[in-house]
Scaffold this motif. Structure first.
Motif, mmCIF file in Angstrom:
data_model
loop_
_atom_site.group_PDB
_atom_site.id
_atom_site.type_symbol
_atom_site.label_atom_id
_atom_site.label_comp_id
_atom_site.label_asym_id
_atom_site.label_seq_id
_atom_site.Cartn_x
_atom_site.Cartn_y
_atom_site.Cartn_z
ATOM 1 N N LYS A 160 -7.005 5.084 12.047
ATOM 2 C CA LYS A 160 -7.110 4.503 10.707
ATOM 3 C C LYS A 160 -5.775 4.432 9.985
ATOM 4 N N THR A 161 -4.692 4.753 10.708
ATOM 5 C CA THR A 161 -3.359 4.738 10.101
ATOM 6 C C THR A 161 -2.529 3.631 10.745
ATOM 7 N N LYS A 162 -1.985 2.735 9.937
ATOM 8 C CA LYS A 162 -1.167 1.663 10.495
ATOM 9 C C LYS A 162 -0.137 1.196 9.478
ATOM 10 N N LEU A 163 0.946 0.628 10.015
ATOM 11 C CA LEU A 163 1.989 0.014 9.189
ATOM 12 C C LEU A 163 1.799 -1.493 9.228
ATOM 13 N N THR A 164 1.909 -2.131 8.088
ATOM 14 C CA THR A 164 1.674 -3.570 8.032
ATOM 15 C C THR A 164 2.470 -4.188 6.900
ATOM 16 N N HIS A 165 2.581 -5.507 6.940
ATOM 17 C CA HIS A 165 3.209 -6.274 5.865
ATOM 18 C C HIS A 165 2.155 -7.210 5.306
ATOM 19 N N THR A 166 2.170 -7.402 3.999
ATOM 20 C CA THR A 166 1.111 -8.216 3.390
ATOM 21 C C THR A 166 1.365 -9.714 3.514
ATOM 22 N N LEU A 167 2.591 -10.125 3.914
ATOM 23 C CA LEU A 167 2.909 -11.548 4.026
ATOM 24 C C LEU A 167 3.267 -11.946 5.455
#
Length: 348
Positions: free
Chosen positions: A88-95
């Motif tokens: 349930k842990t992740k790194l992401t970018h919103t764009l």
């Protein structure tokens, strides 16, 4: 695993005390995260940690800061015997895509930015277009789970009366739709309605041995054709019928207990110790006096006025009521003819 055993510790899943215990256990995590970016006000404003019980997201413009926060939180949790769940842990970018992810899911909502032209673009605090727009929609996993729940109910009601099926589905549809009624949900609502319609046609066809029993299960209600309803008039609720009402952030540090009855009555249509009629009219008028057009303030004396005076035939109903400043009410009364009634013509 098919084995029953007594529970001697922990809290039941869904227990009302669980969120409280989570808040107690995780108290201080927000402050620890903000220490990563510095101690100045502007630095601390650059990072956001949004938490609901044990679910949280960290937002910052620099991915390196987010990675640093992840390590610090892992260490902070380790000290109290907890750990981050890898799945349930992740790194992401919103764009832009980052490690195969774009946007993120939180509490059943999907948050993502989309590139758009300047006309539809969001703007920064200086009014300069940013080139993207942030959209919050129902998340795909939650939409899929909702459809599976609808399918399960339809399948388990294969031999039940239509009224029982509609009653159960309406509870599920209205509850789910209301939860997502503050975000960009119309497209999702339409798609779910179409899929639900297909499942109901299959339900009717099974019962009709190949026929969908149009005259038995489907009717025209108002301007809606093919409405799944009973002879008694019970209709299947539709997701798309739920009005979308955007959530407006609470102003500054306002709370329902700070005594600003004008603000909260305008926002909610109710406030403790404020008459329901006054609060309702205030919300309808969006906090403004209809006579002078100025906003009410907490120190103003306000009065309820009949738009058409009762002495001239006006009714005591909401559509004939308005809220005015006391001095505006006096001015209006002097000119609305209610003081010039001819009692010789109608003494009562």
């Amino acid at each position: 695993q098919g084995e029953i055993f007594p529970t001697k510790e922990g809290t039941p899943q869904g227990g009302v005390i669980s969120p409280l215990l989570a808040n107690i256990a995780l108290h201080g995590m927000e402050e620890r995260v903000k220490q990563v970016v510095g101690n100045t006000i502007n630095q601390r404003k650059e990072i956001s940690l949004i938490r609901y019980a044990d679910d949280f997201v960290i937002i910052h413009k620099d991915i390196e800061v987010v990675i640093a926060c992840q390590k610090i939180i892992a260490e902070w949790l380790k000290d109290i015997g907890l750990e981050l769940k890898p799945s349930k842990t992740k790194l992401t970018h919103t764009l832009n895509e980052y490690e195969g992810n774009v946007g993120f899911d939180f509490l059943g909502f999907h948050v993502q930015q989309h590139k758009v032209g300047n006309y539809r673009s969001a703007k920064n605090t200086q009014g300069i277009p940013l080139g993207f727009k942030t959209l919050i929609t129902p998340s795909k996993p939650k939409t899929k789970a909702h459809l599976e729940k609808i399918e399960e109910v339809i399948d388990t009601h294969s031999n039940a009366p239509q009224i029982a099926l509609i009653t159960r589905l309406n509870q599920i549809i209205r509850g789910w739709s209301n939860y997502y009624s503050t975000v960009v949900s119309k497209e999702t609502f339409n798609r779910v309605d179409n899929l639900t319609y297909d499942k109901l046609r299959a339900w009717a066809r099974r019962r009709g041995k190949g026929s969908i029993n149009k005259d038995k299960y489907w009717r025209t209600v108002g301007d809606r054709n093919w409405c799944f309803s009973t002879e008694e008039g019970l209709e299947l609720a539709q997701h798309k019928e739920t009005p979308i009402k955007r959530h407006i952030k609470v102003k500054g540090n306002s709370t329902p207990y700070n005594g600003d009855w004008i603000y909260w009555s305008k926002r909610r249509g109710e406030y403790p110790e404020t008459p329901t009629r006054v609060a309702t009219i205030l919300k309808t008028q969006k906090g403004k006096c209809t006579h002078c057009g100025l906003y009410f303030t907490p120190t103003d004396t306000v009065e309820v006025d009949h738009i058409q005076p009762t002495s001239l035939g006006g009714l005591d109903e909401y559509k004939n009521l308005q809220l005015l400043h006391k001095h505006c009410h006096d001015t209006k009364t002097e000119n609305d003819g209610s003081l010039n009634k001819n009692y010789d013509d109608n003494p009562f």
